[in-house]
Design a protein around this motif. Structure first.
Motif, PDB file in Angstrom:
ATOM      1  N   ASN A  54      29.101  11.668  19.984  1.00  0.00           N
ATOM      2  CA  ASN A  54      29.428  13.039  20.395  1.00  0.00           C
ATOM      3  C   ASN A  54      28.488  13.500  21.504  1.00  0.00           C
ATOM      4  OD1 ASN A  54      30.916  15.554  20.057  1.00  0.00           O
ATOM      5  ND2 ASN A  54      29.006  16.381  19.203  1.00  0.00           N
ATOM      6  N   PHE A  55      27.213  13.146  21.379  1.00  0.00           N
ATOM      7  CA  PHE A  55      26.204  13.480  22.393  1.00  0.00           C
ATOM      8  C   PHE A  55      26.582  12.849  23.742  1.00  0.00           C
ATOM      9  CE2 PHE A  55      22.471  12.253  24.837  1.00  0.00           C
ATOM     10  CZ  PHE A  55      21.785  13.459  24.949  1.00  0.00           C
ATOM     11  N   LYS A  56      26.949  11.580  23.711  1.00  0.00           N
ATOM     12  CA  LYS A  56      27.331  10.881  24.943  1.00  0.00           C
ATOM     13  C   LYS A  56      28.533  11.550  25.605  1.00  0.00           C
ATOM     14  CE  LYS A  56      25.860   6.218  23.468  1.00  0.00           C
ATOM     15  NZ  LYS A  56      26.365   4.866  23.136  1.00  0.00           N
ATOM     16  N   ASN A  57      29.490  11.944  24.794  1.00  0.00           N
ATOM     17  CA  ASN A  57      30.713  12.554  25.321  1.00  0.00           C
ATOM     18  C   ASN A  57      30.434  13.913  25.970  1.00  0.00           C
ATOM     19  OD1 ASN A  57      33.648  12.800  25.636  1.00  0.00           O
ATOM     20  ND2 ASN A  57      33.481  14.369  24.052  1.00  0.00           N
ATOM     21  N   ILE A  58      29.673  14.752  25.285  1.00  0.00           N
ATOM     22  CA  ILE A  58      29.399  16.096  25.792  1.00  0.00           C
ATOM     23  C   ILE A  58      28.558  16.063  27.066  1.00  0.00           C
ATOM     24  CG2 ILE A  58      28.201  18.279  25.288  1.00  0.00           C
ATOM     25  CD1 ILE A  58      28.999  17.926  22.377  1.00  0.00           C
ATOM     26  N   THR A  59      27.600  15.147  27.131  1.00  0.00           N
ATOM     27  CA  THR A  59      26.652  15.115  28.251  1.00  0.00           C
ATOM     28  C   THR A  59      27.013  14.091  29.339  1.00  0.00           C
ATOM     29  OG1 THR A  59      25.216  13.491  27.149  1.00  0.00           O
ATOM     30  CG2 THR A  59      24.791  15.829  26.699  1.00  0.00           C
ATOM     31  N   ARG A  60      28.207  13.523  29.276  1.00  0.00           N
ATOM     32  CA  ARG A  60      28.557  12.414  30.175  1.00  0.00           C
ATOM     33  C   ARG A  60      28.474  12.772  31.665  1.00  0.00           C
ATOM     34  NH1 ARG A  60      33.067  14.618  28.065  1.00  0.00           N
ATOM     35  NH2 ARG A  60      34.844  15.100  29.445  1.00  0.00           N
ATOM     36  N   ASN A  61      28.667  14.057  32.007  1.00  0.00           N
ATOM     37  CA  ASN A  61      28.654  14.444  33.424  1.00  0.00           C
ATOM     38  C   ASN A  61      27.283  14.887  33.934  1.00  0.00           C
ATOM     39  OD1 ASN A  61      31.451  14.026  33.881  1.00  0.00           O
ATOM     40  ND2 ASN A  61      31.907  15.977  32.876  1.00  0.00           N
ATOM     41  N   ILE A  62      26.318  14.970  33.032  1.00  0.00           N
ATOM     42  CA  ILE A  62      24.984  15.419  33.460  1.00  0.00           C
ATOM     43  C   ILE A  62      23.864  14.484  33.019  1.00  0.00           C
ATOM     44  CG2 ILE A  62      25.665  17.864  33.422  1.00  0.00           C
ATOM     45  CD1 ILE A  62      24.038  18.016  30.726  1.00  0.00           C
ATOM     46  N   PHE A  63      24.205  13.486  32.185  1.00  0.00           N
ATOM     47  CA  PHE A  63      23.172  12.625  31.622  1.00  0.00           C
ATOM     48  C   PHE A  63      23.656  11.175  31.592  1.00  0.00           C
ATOM     49  CE2 PHE A  63      20.928  10.653  27.985  1.00  0.00           C
ATOM     50  CZ  PHE A  63      19.606  10.939  28.323  1.00  0.00           C
ATOM     51  N   ARG A  77      16.037   8.469  18.963  1.00  0.00           N
ATOM     52  CA  ARG A  77      15.456   9.005  20.188  1.00  0.00           C
ATOM     53  C   ARG A  77      16.241   8.423  21.352  1.00  0.00           C
ATOM     54  NH1 ARG A  77      10.479   6.892  20.130  1.00  0.00           N
ATOM     55  NH2 ARG A  77       9.734   8.513  18.711  1.00  0.00           N
ATOM     56  N   VAL A  78      16.861   9.305  22.127  1.00  0.00           N
ATOM     57  CA  VAL A  78      17.746   8.866  23.209  1.00  0.00           C
ATOM     58  C   VAL A  78      16.969   8.729  24.519  1.00  0.00           C
ATOM     59  CG1 VAL A  78      19.810   9.408  24.553  1.00  0.00           C
ATOM     60  CG2 VAL A  78      19.717  10.003  22.116  1.00  0.00           C
ATOM     61  N   LYS A  79      17.230   7.626  25.216  1.00  0.00           N
ATOM     62  CA  LYS A  79      16.639   7.381  26.523  1.00  0.00           C
ATOM     63  C   LYS A  79      17.733   7.445  27.591  1.00  0.00           C
ATOM     64  CE  LYS A  79      12.462   6.277  25.011  1.00  0.00           C
ATOM     65  NZ  LYS A  79      11.223   6.997  25.416  1.00  0.00           N
ATOM     66  N   GLY A  80      17.382   8.024  28.716  1.00  0.00           N
ATOM     67  CA  GLY A  80      18.355   8.101  29.800  1.00  0.00           C
ATOM     68  C   GLY A  80      17.846   8.954  30.946  1.00  0.00           C
ATOM     69  N   GLU A  81      18.742   9.312  31.874  1.00  0.00           N
ATOM     70  CA  GLU A  81      18.378  10.115  33.040  1.00  0.00           C
ATOM     71  C   GLU A  81      19.215  11.382  33.100  1.00  0.00           C
ATOM     72  OE1 GLU A  81      18.521   8.023  36.725  1.00  0.00           O
ATOM     73  OE2 GLU A  81      17.614   6.205  35.893  1.00  0.00           O
ATOM     74  N   PHE A  82      18.541  12.478  33.404  1.00  0.00           N
ATOM     75  CA  PHE A  82      19.193  13.768  33.551  1.00  0.00           C
ATOM     76  C   PHE A  82      19.674  13.880  34.995  1.00  0.00           C
ATOM     77  CE2 PHE A  82      18.596  18.605  33.769  1.00  0.00           C
ATOM     78  CZ  PHE A  82      19.841  18.841  33.206  1.00  0.00           C
ATOM     79  N   ASN A  83      20.992  13.862  35.191  1.00  0.00           N
ATOM     80  CA  ASN A  83      21.564  13.877  36.544  1.00  0.00           C
ATOM     81  C   ASN A  83      22.428  15.123  36.751  1.00  0.00           C
ATOM     82  OD1 ASN A  83      20.544  11.236  37.198  1.00  0.00           O
ATOM     83  ND2 ASN A  83      22.144  10.397  35.877  1.00  0.00           N
ATOM     84  N   LEU A  84      21.794  16.232  36.993  1.00  0.00           N
ATOM     85  CA  LEU A  84      22.511  17.492  37.175  1.00  0.00           C
ATOM     86  C   LEU A  84      22.808  17.693  38.662  1.00  0.00           C
ATOM     87  CD1 LEU A  84      23.583  20.137  35.984  1.00  0.00           C
ATOM     88  CD2 LEU A  84      21.285  21.106  36.273  1.00  0.00           C
ATOM     89  N   GLU A  85      24.085  17.691  39.005  1.00  0.00           N
ATOM     90  CA  GLU A  85      24.512  17.906  40.386  1.00  0.00           C
ATOM     91  C   GLU A  85      25.322  19.194  40.487  1.00  0.00           C
ATOM     92  OE1 GLU A  85      26.631  14.628  41.999  1.00  0.00           O
ATOM     93  OE2 GLU A  85      24.972  13.213  41.794  1.00  0.00           O
ATOM     94  N   LEU A  86      24.968  20.017  41.467  1.00  0.00           N
ATOM     95  CA  LEU A  86      25.691  21.262  41.725  1.00  0.00           C
ATOM     96  C   LEU A  86      26.074  21.278  43.199  1.00  0.00           C
ATOM     97  CD1 LEU A  86      23.358  23.730  39.773  1.00  0.00           C
ATOM     98  CD2 LEU A  86      25.506  22.736  38.979  1.00  0.00           C
ATOM     99  N   LYS A  87      27.306  20.921  43.486  1.00  0.00           N
ATOM    100  CA  LYS A  87      27.750  20.836  44.870  1.00  0.00           C
ATOM    101  C   LYS A  87      28.303  22.181  45.341  1.00  0.00           C
ATOM    102  CE  LYS A  87      28.862  15.922  44.498  1.00  0.00           C
ATOM    103  NZ  LYS A  87      29.919  14.883  44.607  1.00  0.00           N
ATOM    104  N   SER A  88      27.417  22.949  45.960  1.00  0.00           N
ATOM    105  CA  SER A  88      27.801  24.260  46.486  1.00  0.00           C
ATOM    106  C   SER A  88      26.858  24.647  47.610  1.00  0.00           C
ATOM    107  CB  SER A  88      27.756  25.326  45.383  1.00  0.00           C
ATOM    108  OG  SER A  88      27.938  26.620  45.941  1.00  0.00           O
ATOM    109  N   ILE A  89      27.387  25.328  48.609  1.00  0.00           N
ATOM    110  CA  ILE A  89      26.584  25.792  49.733  1.00  0.00           C
ATOM    111  C   ILE A  89      25.563  26.829  49.277  1.00  0.00           C
ATOM    112  CG2 ILE A  89      28.178  27.650  50.362  1.00  0.00           C
ATOM    113  CD1 ILE A  89      26.185  25.413  52.805  1.00  0.00           C
ATOM    114  N   LEU A  90      25.837  27.483  48.139  1.00  0.00           N
ATOM    115  CA  LEU A  90      24.924  28.524  47.649  1.00  0.00           C
ATOM    116  C   LEU A  90      23.660  27.942  47.011  1.00  0.00           C
ATOM    117  CD1 LEU A  90      27.381  31.198  46.203  1.00  0.00           C
ATOM    118  CD2 LEU A  90      26.225  31.146  48.410  1.00  0.00           C
TER     119      LEU A  90
END
Length: 233
Positions: free
Chosen positions: A100-109, A123-136
């Motif tokens: 469930n964790f993998k599914n919810i966070t698939r677009n940011i982690f 204990r989960v290992k991985g990378e936090f990949n938060l992308e916000l594509k906006s001119i603002l």
């Protein structure tokens, strides 16, 4: 009763008096036409300037709507992820909730692996990949046209209610720009990942920005109606 003759002063009968009257009428007519033409040109120029304001509001609304959509979309999974981070800045979740964790966070982690813990958690290992594509993320909502308009004589022929309504919109824009600058600075430089406290502050600012953008979007819609009425008057 005898009707007395009305004596007309002799100078009225002269040609120069007629010329004087004609000249005075001409002067007053010319003065009226000049004022009329000036007011007409001012009104036309004001209409063009107000169209520029309408365009600025419309562009701001489009940019904000897109930005708000991205912020809202990314906030929920990020908030979920943050809720799983403990005081040691580790992601710890129950073993049976890993999928469930993998599914919810698939677009940011980006999930790498996990380590089983004695208490039934992992204990989960991985990378936090938060992308916000906006001119603002790199710029502000615009207020240049309205600032320029307020310095012109058009303001004197703009309805008071319209001025108040539009000015209120730009005050909200200014507040949003200031708050967004604080939040995006933390996002761009990654300082929100320095500690759990920094991350919690970042999320609080994000939540506030979400609420603020929703309010501003609603008021920009109202402002468009205010501008439409002013243009039609």
């Amino acid at each position: 009763m005898k009707i007395k003759k009305i004596k007309i002063p002799s100078f009225i009968k002269t040609g120069w008096f007629s010329t004087l009257i004609s000249t005075m009428i001409g002067v007053f007519a010319g003065f009226y036409l000049n004022n009329y033409n000036s007011e007409r040109k001012l009104t036309q120029a004001k209409s063009s300037a107000f169209q520029a304001i309408a365009n600025e509001i419309d562009e701001n609304k489009k940019l904000l709507a897109s930005y708000d959509s991205i912020l809202q979309l990314r906030y929920k999974p990020t908030s979920y992820l943050v809720s799983k981070i403990n005081s040691n800045f580790e992601i710890v979740i129950p073993r049976d909730s890993l999928d469930n964790f993998k599914n919810i966070t698939r677009n940011i982690f980006t999930y790498h692996n996990h380590i089983a813990l004695p208490d039934g958690n992992v204990r989960v290992k991985g990378e936090f990949n938060l992308e916000l594509k906006s001119i603002l993320i790199v710029t502000d909502l615009s207020h240049i046209i309205w600032d320029a308009y307020k310095q012109t004589e058009y303001l004197s022929i703009t309805k008071f209610d319209c001025i108040v309504g539009v000015e209120r919109a730009y005050l909200l824009i200014g507040k949003f720009n200031a708050d967004n600058e604080v939040w995006r600075k933390q996002f761009v430089n990654g300082s929100f990942l320095a500690s759990r406290d920094a991350l919690m502050e970042f999320m609080q600012l994000w939540n506030h920005l979400n609420e603020e953008s929703q309010i501003l979007l609603q008021y920009l819609g109202i402002t468009e109606e205010i501008i439409a009425k002013e243009k039609a008057s």
